[in-house]
Scaffold this motif. Structure first.
Motif, short mmCIF file in Angstrom:
data_model
loop_
_atom_site.label_atom_id
_atom_site.label_comp_id
_atom_site.label_asym_id
_atom_site.label_seq_id
_atom_site.Cartn_x
_atom_site.Cartn_y
_atom_site.Cartn_z
N VAL A 3 0.92 -0.94 -0.39
CA VAL A 3 -0.18 0.36 -0.02
C VAL A 3 0.78 1.08 -0.07
O VAL A 3 1.65 1.30 0.81
N LEU A 4 0.81 1.91 -1.46
CA LEU A 4 1.66 3.85 -0.56
C LEU A 4 -0.10 4.74 -0.81
O LEU A 4 -0.32 4.39 -1.45
N PHE A 5 0.40 5.31 0.79
CA PHE A 5 -0.34 6.36 0.83
C PHE A 5 0.94 7.78 -0.44
O PHE A 5 2.00 7.74 0.06
N ASP A 118 7.55 12.24 -11.99
CA ASP A 118 8.14 11.51 -12.24
C ASP A 118 8.47 11.25 -11.08
O ASP A 118 8.84 9.35 -11.56
N ASP A 119 8.49 11.41 -10.32
CA ASP A 119 9.53 10.86 -9.11
C ASP A 119 8.82 9.51 -9.10
O ASP A 119 9.15 8.43 -8.48
N LEU A 120 6.82 9.95 -8.62
CA LEU A 120 6.35 8.79 -7.64
C LEU A 120 5.78 8.31 -8.75
O LEU A 120 6.10 6.98 -8.54
N ILE A 121 5.64 8.15 -10.27
CA ILE A 121 5.54 7.64 -11.32
C ILE A 121 6.99 6.72 -11.33
O ILE A 121 6.53 5.21 -11.05
N THR A 122 7.84 7.25 -11.55
CA THR A 122 9.40 5.47 -11.41
C THR A 122 9.30 5.20 -10.13
O THR A 122 9.37 3.90 -10.34
N PHE A 123 8.64 5.73 -9.02
CA PHE A 123 8.48 4.70 -7.55
C PHE A 123 7.82 3.61 -7.53
O PHE A 123 7.98 2.03 -7.34
N ALA A 124 6.20 3.75 -8.09
CA ALA A 124 5.37 2.97 -8.35
C ALA A 124 5.48 2.12 -9.15
O ALA A 124 5.56 0.71 -8.70
N ARG A 125 6.45 2.42 -10.18
CA ARG A 125 7.02 0.86 -11.33
C ARG A 125 7.18 0.34 -10.00
O ARG A 125 7.50 -0.93 -11.16
N ALA A 126 8.76 0.43 -9.86
CA ALA A 126 9.73 -0.17 -9.08
C ALA A 126 9.39 -0.90 -8.02
O ALA A 126 9.42 -2.05 -7.74
N TRP A 127 7.93 -0.05 -7.00
CA TRP A 127 8.12 -1.22 -5.76
C TRP A 127 6.34 -1.32 -6.26
O TRP A 127 6.42 -2.78 -5.82
N ARG A 128 5.74 -1.25 -6.48
CA ARG A 128 4.95 -2.04 -7.94
C ARG A 128 3.76 -2.43 -6.34
O ARG A 128 3.30 -3.71 -5.95
N PRO A 129 3.07 -0.77 -5.99
CA PRO A 129 2.07 -1.34 -5.00
C PRO A 129 0.80 -2.63 -5.10
O PRO A 129 0.51 -2.47 -6.68
N ASP A 130 0.01 -2.44 -4.76
CA ASP A 130 -1.33 -3.37 -4.81
C ASP A 130 -2.59 -2.24 -5.07
O ASP A 130 -3.48 -2.04 -5.36
N SER A 138 -3.16 15.78 -3.28
CA SER A 138 -2.64 15.01 -4.65
C SER A 138 -2.52 13.97 -5.60
O SER A 138 -1.82 12.88 -5.36
N PHE A 139 -2.67 15.33 -6.54
CA PHE A 139 -3.59 15.20 -7.40
C PHE A 139 -2.56 13.56 -8.68
O PHE A 139 -3.04 12.58 -9.81
N PRO A 140 -1.15 13.51 -7.95
CA PRO A 140 -0.36 12.42 -9.23
C PRO A 140 -0.89 11.03 -8.38
O PRO A 140 -0.47 10.34 -8.58
N GLY A 141 -1.27 11.23 -7.45
CA GLY A 141 -1.22 9.44 -6.77
C GLY A 141 -2.37 8.60 -7.74
O GLY A 141 -1.91 7.97 -7.61
N PRO A 142 -3.77 9.55 -8.33
CA PRO A 142 -3.69 8.35 -9.61
C PRO A 142 -3.30 7.88 -10.76
O PRO A 142 -3.28 6.89 -10.89
N ILE A 143 -2.05 9.03 -10.62
CA ILE A 143 -1.43 8.51 -12.46
C ILE A 143 -0.25 7.52 -11.97
O ILE A 143 -0.29 7.06 -12.73
N ALA A 144 0.39 8.18 -10.61
CA ALA A 144 0.43 6.78 -10.42
C ALA A 144 1.01 5.12 -10.52
O ALA A 144 1.09 4.57 -10.71
N GLY A 149 0.01 -0.21 -11.89
CA GLY A 149 -1.59 -1.56 -12.12
C GLY A 149 -2.19 -1.52 -10.92
O GLY A 149 -3.32 -2.26 -10.99
N ALA A 150 -2.00 -0.72 -9.88
CA ALA A 150 -2.34 -0.44 -8.76
C ALA A 150 -4.33 0.18 -8.24
O ALA A 150 -4.56 1.16 -9.13
N ALA A 151 -4.66 -0.63 -7.86
CA ALA A 151 -5.83 -0.21 -7.34
C ALA A 151 -5.97 1.49 -6.77
O ALA A 151 -4.58 1.52 -5.97
N HIS A 152 -6.97 2.38 -6.79
CA HIS A 152 -6.26 2.87 -6.11
C HIS A 152 -7.83 4.14 -5.36
O HIS A 152 -8.73 3.54 -6.40
N GLY A 153 -7.89 5.07 -4.26
CA GLY A 153 -8.73 5.48 -3.72
C GLY A 153 -8.43 6.94 -3.36
O GLY A 153 -6.94 6.80 -2.86
N ARG A 154 -9.07 8.08 -2.70
CA ARG A 154 -9.16 8.81 -1.95
C ARG A 154 -8.93 8.93 -0.51
O ARG A 154 -10.03 7.76 0.15
#
Length: 426
Positions: A3-5, A118-130, A138-144, A149-154
């Motif tokens: 889980v990534l907050f 861009d840093d958030l997307i790079t981390f998400a692709r590396a760590w691959r949160p579910d 924090s509007f970049p959250g859903p893009i990351a 391929g993670a589920a996401h919610g506010r």
């Protein structure tokens, strides 16, 4: 699951996250919290893993800089908000859209590489949160989330002004026989989305669902999928002050204007601080004022019955208090409710949640609200006497407390998030 907050770089935005992050960790899930580098120490102090993304920004200056942004003004005007409810209009314009413009810049010269995004997307692709749970500012959250391929919610800690705006746009277009109202918010997002290879849809601004910490009686009438959760107060780990171990001999009152106010709006609250301290001097009570040097610099002297301290955890202070005077912040409101302390909210500002929380306290009989034009030393003194001595306010706090404990705890929400993640993860 992982889980990534993602949170805005402000302590008041981290605090609502911590209890749910702890609950997820206790259930065996891996948790990281991503924010700007200046948040790393606060995140790790909460026992959570910090991910630093982007750069250290002057958030207050960036948000204030959005005040004269004509694109944001046009987005707001297109929604034709009810002129009788200026707070809805101003909260969306000066609070929600100000944060929106940090990540979806509205001026052509500001388009291009965005370090945090861009840093958030790079981390998400590396760590691959579910699962990605994102601060509604924090509007970049859903893009990351989409990038990996993670589920996401506010994680919604205040009124849902974004969902109000999206529903309002839909209502205007469904009710009109004329030309459609242009979706200026989506248009403002397009350059950044095109740069990232994404297309606009509602999930990018509203999430796949929303964990909502707002009491049901406060929630805006919106047709959206909410997961209610009790707001559990978190104000850090501290040593219990020796002086707080002794019960006060007369009523004790907490006076605080919140972490965000002192950091971003200290100069704007100088006159109010002076009036509050004069009121305290006339009141037969002991006041503990969590005011720092900047907030006190325009005050000639502090009354003898006021202990001005830079910071005291509300979780330790409020159980000893008969009342609290505060700015209307959601975290302070929740702490007061948890400890059943009557509240006074003088001059809550429009442009965020403060007026909404103040109204809710007043309407439920748990405290008093004073409009900016009503704030005088005499009025404050009279209202404080009522708050301290009228037992009906205690009954109101009991009602608010019952509303709060009826909501699911973070622990009870974890299985719901597990099911939603399984349904939405790609």
């Amino acid at each position: 699951m992982r889980v990534l907050f993602t949170v805005m770089p402000a302590a008041a935005h981290l605090q609502p996250v911590v209890p749910l992050a702890w609950a997820l960790q206790s259930a065996g899930h891996d948790v990281c919290v991503a924010s700007h580098p200046n948040m790393a120490d606060l995140i790790t102090a909460a026992g959570l893993t910090a991910v630093s993304v982007g750069q250290v920004d002057d958030l207050g200056a960036l948000m204030r800089g959005a005040a004269d942004d004509q694109v944001l003004e046009s987005i707001t005007a297109s929604l034709r908000a009810d002129p009788e409810d200026l707070n809805i209009r101003n909260a969306f314009r000066y609070y929600q859209l100000a944060a929106f413009s940090l990540y979806y810049p509205t001026r052509p010269r500001d388009h291009g590489y965005r370090p945090m995004v861009d840093d958030l997307i790079t981390f998400a692709r590396a760590w691959r949160p579910d699962l990605v749970l994102w601060d509604p500012l924090s509007f970049p959250g859903p893009i990351a989330a989409r990038a990996c391929g993670a589920a996401h919610g506010r994680l919604q800690y205040g009124l849902d002004y974004t969902a109000w705006a999206r529903q309002r746009l839909a209502e205007l277009n469904s009710a009109s026989d004329g030309p459609a109202v242009e979706d200026l918010m989506a248009l403002a997002m397009l350059p950044e989305l095109e740069r990232l290879g994404e297309e606009f849809d509602e999930e990018l601004v509203q999430g796949q669902w929303t964990v909502d910490l707002v009491p049901p009686g406060m929630r805006l009438p919106l047709d959206l999928s909410y997961v209610p959760m009790r707001r559990v107060s978190y104000d850090g780990a501290h040593v219990f002050p020796t002086w707080l171990r002794r019960r006060p001999d007369r009523p004790r009152v907490c006076l605080t204007l919140g972490l965000s106010t002192r950091k971003f709006l200290a100069a704007d609250s100088a006159a109010l601080v002076g009036d509050l301290l004069e009121m305290a001097a006339q009141t037969d009570a002991d006041f503990v004022a969590t005011l720092n040097a900047t907030q006190l610099e325009s005050v000639s002297s502090v009354p003898a019955n006021v202990s001005a301290l830079d910071y005291v955890p509300l979780s330790l202070l409020l159980p000893t208090c008969s009342a609290i005077v505060h700015h209307g912040g959601g975290g302070t409101f929740a702490s007061a409710v948890a400890h059943r302390v009557p509240q006074m909210v003088p001059a809550p500002g429009e442009g965020g949640d403060r007026l909404a929380f103040a109204r809710y306290v007043h309407e439920r009989g748990a405290g008093l609200m004073l409009g900016r034009e009503e704030v005088t030393v005499e009025t404050l003194h009279r209202q404080m006497a009522l708050l301290l001595h009228d037992p009906t306010f205690r009954q109101g706090t009991d009602r608010l407390h019952a509303d709060m404990v009826a909501m699911p705890t973070p622990k009870e929400v974890v299985p719901v998030l597990e099911r939603l993640t399984a349904d939405h993860r790609s």
